[in-house]
Design an enzyme around this catalytic site. Sequence first.
Site, mmCIF file in Angstrom:
data_model
loop_
_atom_site.group_PDB
_atom_site.id
_atom_site.type_symbol
_atom_site.label_atom_id
_atom_site.label_comp_id
_atom_site.label_asym_id
_atom_site.label_seq_id
_atom_site.Cartn_x
_atom_site.Cartn_y
_atom_site.Cartn_z
ATOM 1 C CB VAL A 87 -0.951 -0.011 1.224
ATOM 2 C CG1 VAL A 87 -1.681 1.317 1.368
ATOM 3 C CG2 VAL A 87 -1.939 -1.153 1.107
ATOM 4 C CD GLU A 123 12.473 -11.643 24.666
ATOM 5 O OE1 GLU A 123 11.636 -12.044 25.465
ATOM 6 O OE2 GLU A 123 12.208 -11.398 23.481
ATOM 7 C CG ASP A 144 3.237 -1.946 16.861
ATOM 8 O OD1 ASP A 144 2.520 -2.190 17.841
ATOM 9 O OD2 ASP A 144 4.319 -2.520 16.629
ATOM 10 C CB ALA A 151 1.635 -9.015 20.206
ATOM 11 C CD GLN A 152 -2.931 -10.226 24.052
ATOM 12 O OE1 GLN A 152 -4.094 -9.848 24.122
ATOM 13 N NE2 GLN A 152 -2.613 -11.352 23.445
HETATM 14 C C1 FAD Z 1 11.624 -8.215 17.674
HETATM 15 C C2 FAD Z 1 10.277 -7.895 18.261
HETATM 16 C C3 FAD Z 1 9.886 -8.491 19.453
HETATM 17 C C4 FAD Z 1 8.656 -8.221 20.010
HETATM 18 N N1 FAD Z 1 8.298 -8.829 21.175
HETATM 19 C C5 FAD Z 1 7.078 -8.624 21.683
HETATM 20 C C6 FAD Z 1 6.644 -9.333 22.848
HETATM 21 O O1 FAD Z 1 7.400 -10.127 23.413
HETATM 22 N N2 FAD Z 1 5.382 -9.103 23.297
HETATM 23 C C7 FAD Z 1 4.536 -8.233 22.672
HETATM 24 O O2 FAD Z 1 3.389 -8.082 23.098
HETATM 25 N N3 FAD Z 1 4.917 -7.542 21.591
HETATM 26 C C8 FAD Z 1 6.159 -7.723 21.076
HETATM 27 N N4 FAD Z 1 6.543 -7.040 19.956
HETATM 28 C C9 FAD Z 1 5.645 -6.043 19.382
HETATM 29 C C10 FAD Z 1 4.567 -6.705 18.540
HETATM 30 O O3 FAD Z 1 5.126 -7.649 17.675
HETATM 31 C C11 FAD Z 1 3.833 -5.622 17.785
HETATM 32 O O4 FAD Z 1 3.271 -4.735 18.728
HETATM 33 C C12 FAD Z 1 2.732 -6.179 16.893
HETATM 34 O O5 FAD Z 1 3.243 -7.058 15.932
HETATM 35 C C13 FAD Z 1 2.019 -5.035 16.205
HETATM 36 O O6 FAD Z 1 1.078 -5.556 15.343
HETATM 37 P P1 FAD Z 1 0.610 -4.719 14.089
HETATM 38 O O7 FAD Z 1 -0.449 -5.565 13.435
HETATM 39 O O8 FAD Z 1 0.287 -3.341 14.460
HETATM 40 O O9 FAD Z 1 1.900 -4.631 13.149
HETATM 41 P P2 FAD Z 1 2.781 -5.778 12.524
HETATM 42 O O10 FAD Z 1 2.696 -7.025 13.291
HETATM 43 O O11 FAD Z 1 4.111 -5.158 12.310
HETATM 44 O O12 FAD Z 1 2.080 -6.052 11.125
HETATM 45 C C14 FAD Z 1 2.090 -5.096 10.101
HETATM 46 C C15 FAD Z 1 1.804 -5.826 8.807
HETATM 47 O O13 FAD Z 1 1.571 -4.862 7.798
HETATM 48 C C16 FAD Z 1 2.326 -5.175 6.653
HETATM 49 N N5 FAD Z 1 2.625 -3.898 6.014
HETATM 50 C C17 FAD Z 1 3.313 -2.858 6.531
HETATM 51 N N6 FAD Z 1 3.326 -1.833 5.653
HETATM 52 C C18 FAD Z 1 2.629 -2.242 4.571
HETATM 53 C C19 FAD Z 1 2.308 -1.636 3.326
HETATM 54 N N7 FAD Z 1 2.691 -0.390 3.037
HETATM 55 N N8 FAD Z 1 1.592 -2.354 2.458
HETATM 56 C C20 FAD Z 1 1.198 -3.611 2.723
HETATM 57 N N9 FAD Z 1 1.479 -4.237 3.874
HETATM 58 C C21 FAD Z 1 2.186 -3.562 4.793
HETATM 59 C C22 FAD Z 1 3.551 -5.895 7.173
HETATM 60 O O14 FAD Z 1 4.100 -6.730 6.178
HETATM 61 C C23 FAD Z 1 2.972 -6.679 8.335
HETATM 62 O O15 FAD Z 1 2.489 -7.931 7.932
HETATM 63 C C24 FAD Z 1 7.783 -7.299 19.371
HETATM 64 C C25 FAD Z 1 8.164 -6.705 18.174
HETATM 65 C C26 FAD Z 1 9.398 -7.003 17.617
HETATM 66 C C27 FAD Z 1 9.807 -6.356 16.324
#
Ligand code: FAD
Length: 424
Positions: free
Chosen positions: A63, A159, A288, A303-304
């Site tokens: 996107v 970690e 996020d 994540a939650q």
């Molecule tokens: C290394 C690491 C460790 C973590 N550990 C923890 C933990 O222990 N506990 C916890 O609660 N949280 C943890 N988190 C945080 C947690 O993973 C995030 O808060 C969560 O994944 C956020 O979810 P989201 O759906 O907002 O974004 P994301 O999971 O980042 O998903 C975003 C999605 O959108 C897609 N995307 C992005 N931009 C575009 C675009 N322009 N076009 C199309 N697709 C797109 C991406 O490919 C992805 O699939 C961690 C994060 C990281 C990086």
Amino acid sequence: MAAARALKNTPAEVVLIDRNNHHVFQPLLYQVATTVLTPGQIGSPIRGILRKQQNTVVILGEVTGVDKDAKLVVANSADRVGVPLAYDFLILATGATHSYFGHNEFEEFAPGLKSLADAEAVRNKVLQAFEQAEAEEDPSRHRDLLTFVLVGAGPTGVEMAGAIAVMVHGTLKSEFRRIDPASARVVLLDRGHRVLGTFSEALSRAAQQRLEKLGVEVRLGQGADQIDHEGVIVAGERISSKTVIWTAGVTPSPAGKWLNVETDRAGRVRIQPDLSVPGHPEIFVVGDTSSLDQDGKTLPGVAQVAIQEGRYAGKLINRRLAGKPMPRPFRYFDKGNMAVVGKGYAVLESGKIQVSGGIAWLAWAAVHLQFLAESNLRVSVFLQWVWTYLTGQRGDRLIVNHYGVERAKPPAEELGLKQSPASK
Ligand SMILES: Cc1cc2nc3c(=O)[nH]c(=O)nc-3n(C[C@H](O)[C@H](O)[C@H](O)COP(=O)(O)OP(=O)(O)OC[C@H]3O[C@@H](n4cnc5c(N)ncnc54)[C@H](O)[C@@H]3O)c2cc1C
């Protein structure tokens, strides 16, 4: 994923667009980067996960913008640019990426950990450092090859540092002849004054003590002033290192710019208690890349929050289409925080409960298994953890260079070339 699943029985066409063909469980990325798990154990193809959801189309595409007046999302696919896709309701959940706090030049030398590709790149870098050191006859060069610096002592940095320390003292110990992997130096830096700053002080202290017991050098109140091909400069001191990993800040996706709406200071879209964007009840921003206050505090980027918000947005659209009354405003239910510190040890904080040690680690393992996207992954990861715990053997220590090995150029004299004065 959570929103799409919540729309499973909705009489609507659901279109899920992602630039990756897979969903990845980010909390376990560090285990891929430190060779415990393989990429396929924490990621699954999105269309595979949603194979039974007949009303959902999955599109691989990036996107690049939103026209909120025309109700169009604009996306690029492998062979087409700027494809418009019409919507009645839009849920943006595009997450966050690394932030180098204005020092984007650090990225070349200090990769971050946000995707499976990042985790593989970090794993290659870590393993390559040991290989290079073993091949290096000059012992004075071993020190910088065997120094690993992690910038940022949040959960990911802690970690990673713990996992590298366990790896060098365990699995790798008996496999090298010229070098002693256990002599590796693991340095964890943070500008803050404690590790795991979002946990209670007692748990931060416990985690720091555990890291130090594992041999990790924890340097607090000090950030990376400079990162280059020779290592890091910290408080005026150079730490020579060939492997620097960025585990510090994150910055949201450009969703706020696409929508041209109010964002918080970090750039996350300010949303309303029903997770919609002010003035646009048909647009929701979750996870996020959004910013919502609850009880005077902004919800954290974990994540939650993302999963609960995704589910809520899906449920709300469901009800609107069915003409049912709206649900109560979104309320995040905090189940707590956890972080692993090396083998068999974690810290856990949930409400008033604070636990550290083996019990917290078992709870961490159970919760993380539960959140993997598919049951085959849960079985595979569980077996791998048991195997690694008992034997020290890891899941994937292959250095897979997708673009072929870049060979160092032989010295000019070996090629029979005469060096010009300028090249000396
Ligand atoms: C290394 C690491 C460790 C973590 N550990 C923890 C933990 O222990 N506990 C916890 O609660 N949280 C943890 N988190 C945080 C947690 O993973 C995030 O808060 C969560 O994944 C956020 O979810 P989201 O759906 O907002 O974004 P994301 O999971 O980042 O998903 C975003 C999605 O959108 C897609 N995307 C992005 N931009 C575009 C675009 N322009 N076009 C199309 N697709 C797109 C991406 O490919 C992805 O699939 C961690 C994060 C990281 C990086």
